[in-house]
Design an enzyme around this catalytic site. Structure first.
Site, mmCIF file in Angstrom:
data_model
loop_
_atom_site.group_PDB
_atom_site.id
_atom_site.type_symbol
_atom_site.label_atom_id
_atom_site.label_comp_id
_atom_site.label_asym_id
_atom_site.label_seq_id
_atom_site.Cartn_x
_atom_site.Cartn_y
_atom_site.Cartn_z
ATOM 1 N N VAL A 71 -63.209 33.735 -93.145
ATOM 2 C CA VAL A 71 -62.059 34.554 -93.298
ATOM 3 C C VAL A 71 -60.789 33.798 -94.114
ATOM 4 O O VAL A 71 -59.979 34.378 -94.564
ATOM 5 C CB VAL A 71 -61.384 35.298 -92.196
ATOM 6 C CG1 VAL A 71 -62.490 36.335 -91.610
ATOM 7 C CG2 VAL A 71 -61.223 34.187 -91.256
ATOM 8 N N ASN A 97 -60.406 40.708 -86.220
ATOM 9 C CA ASN A 97 -60.473 39.972 -84.962
ATOM 10 C C ASN A 97 -60.570 38.548 -85.096
ATOM 11 O O ASN A 97 -60.463 37.768 -84.009
ATOM 12 C CB ASN A 97 -61.464 40.644 -84.286
ATOM 13 C CG ASN A 97 -62.068 39.939 -82.998
ATOM 14 O OD1 ASN A 97 -61.247 39.714 -82.039
ATOM 15 N ND2 ASN A 97 -63.176 39.198 -83.224
ATOM 16 N N SER A 153 -51.810 39.095 -79.166
ATOM 17 C CA SER A 153 -52.135 38.422 -78.000
ATOM 18 C C SER A 153 -50.874 38.777 -77.028
ATOM 19 O O SER A 153 -49.691 38.587 -77.623
ATOM 20 C CB SER A 153 -52.448 36.926 -77.990
ATOM 21 O OG SER A 153 -52.227 36.442 -76.656
ATOM 22 N N TYR A 166 -51.177 28.252 -81.237
ATOM 23 C CA TYR A 166 -51.768 29.658 -81.128
ATOM 24 C C TYR A 166 -50.880 30.724 -80.688
ATOM 25 O O TYR A 166 -51.159 31.815 -81.335
ATOM 26 C CB TYR A 166 -52.922 29.540 -79.950
ATOM 27 C CG TYR A 166 -53.464 30.824 -79.573
ATOM 28 C CD1 TYR A 166 -54.694 31.235 -80.246
ATOM 29 C CD2 TYR A 166 -53.132 31.742 -78.493
ATOM 30 C CE1 TYR A 166 -55.084 32.496 -80.215
ATOM 31 C CE2 TYR A 166 -53.754 32.782 -78.284
ATOM 32 C CZ TYR A 166 -54.890 33.196 -79.104
ATOM 33 O OH TYR A 166 -55.591 34.461 -78.774
ATOM 34 N N ALA A 168 -47.762 30.858 -81.718
ATOM 35 C CA ALA A 168 -46.825 31.059 -82.782
ATOM 36 C C ALA A 168 -47.680 31.901 -83.634
ATOM 37 O O ALA A 168 -47.117 32.902 -84.340
ATOM 38 C CB ALA A 168 -46.636 29.758 -83.404
ATOM 39 N N LYS A 170 -49.978 33.973 -82.993
ATOM 40 C CA LYS A 170 -50.030 35.518 -82.459
ATOM 41 C C LYS A 170 -48.524 36.336 -82.738
ATOM 42 O O LYS A 170 -48.615 37.527 -82.983
ATOM 43 C CB LYS A 170 -50.579 35.682 -80.962
ATOM 44 C CG LYS A 170 -52.274 35.004 -80.885
ATOM 45 C CD LYS A 170 -52.917 35.937 -82.027
ATOM 46 C CE LYS A 170 -54.011 35.502 -81.694
ATOM 47 N NZ LYS A 170 -55.258 36.218 -82.726
#
Length: 260
Positions: A71, A97, A153, A166, A168, A170
């Site tokens: 991605v 996802n 999240s 992580y 940050a 989300k």
């Protein structure tokens, strides 16, 4: 309406799930296929692509296409979207996802994260959602109806020093969801996100161990750790006509850990 359950049917729809061959993504892909959609299982893990595609094809013949996708590679995304158009001529549902979580090293401190790790997690967890959406939009717009579902999240709100980067990313996904909803206004496409709490997926269990997922790390109303099946109802709601009047939202699925 003859049957209210028709609100949740996805017959004739085409969906792509990034990171769809393992963990929670595999559950998303199977749920969409079971609801009637034709599903593109896109992942960077070639071995699990083949396994998941074979498993789903057995249950849902002619409904599943497995495809390699990084991605963070814009050219590859364009190739994948062209393949979807060539096979099915449409795209209705994009589930963003793919993300870095289980592969992240366990940390005791917020500090000491390398620039390379920061750049990688931002590219995978944030930039890829923007690029996937941008490249999929012409095909999504063609039908005058579409769904973009981003996976955020609960840490977007709660934060976590041990997962500072992580968390940050989300938070960025949550804002990107709201802003994209505004950017596609009037096209018939809605943009929403799911905010899972602590979820014991197969990949997470393999990376962190069963003991880590024995109890929630923070207080919540429903006193157990979530499992992938807990997220399926929300996914199908956001993917289906049932959510026609909902856009720009993050729905927390965290057992009541955060009231927002």
């Amino acid at each position: 309406m003859d049957n209210v359950m028709d609100l949740f049917r996805l017959d004739s729809k085409v969906a792509i799930v990034t990171g769809g061959s393992k963990g929670i993504g595999r559950h998303y892909a199977e749920a969409l296929a079971q609801a009637g959609a034709r599903v593109v299982v896109a992942d960077i893990d070639r071995a699990t692509i083949d396994d998941t595609t074979a498993h789903l094809e057995e249950a849902y013949p002619s409904q599943v296409m497995g495809i390699y996708l990084d991605v963070t590679d814009r050219d590859l995304i364009e190739e994948v979207v062209a393949q979807i158009e060539g096979r099915w001529g449409r795209l209705d549902i994009l589930v963003n996802n793919a993300g870095l979580y289980a592969a992240l090293p366990t940390r005791e401190s917020a500090w000491g994260i390398s620039d390379g790790e920061w750049d990688r997690i931002m590219a995978v967890n944030v930039r890829s959602i923007y690029v996937m959406t941008e490249i999929c939009l012409p095909l999504l717009k063609r039908g005058g109806w579409g769904r973009v579902i981003n996976i955020s999240s609960g840490l977007a709100i709660r934060g976590s020093p041990r997962l500072i980067h992580y968390s940050a990313t989300k938070a960025a996904v949550t804002n990107l969801t709201r802003t994209t909803a505004l950017a596609v206004a009037g096209t018939g496409i809605t943009v929403n996100s799911i905010g899972p709490g602590m979820t014991a997926s197969e990949t997470a269990l393999a990376a962190r161990g069963a003991e880590y997922y024995r109890k929630p790390v923070a207080p919540q109303v429903i006193d157990r750790v979530g499992v992938p099946a807990d997220l399926i109802g929300t996914l199908l709601y956001l993917a289906s006509p049932a959510s026609d009047f909902v856009t720009g939202q993050m729905i927390l699925v965290d057992g009541g850990g955060i009231f927002h």
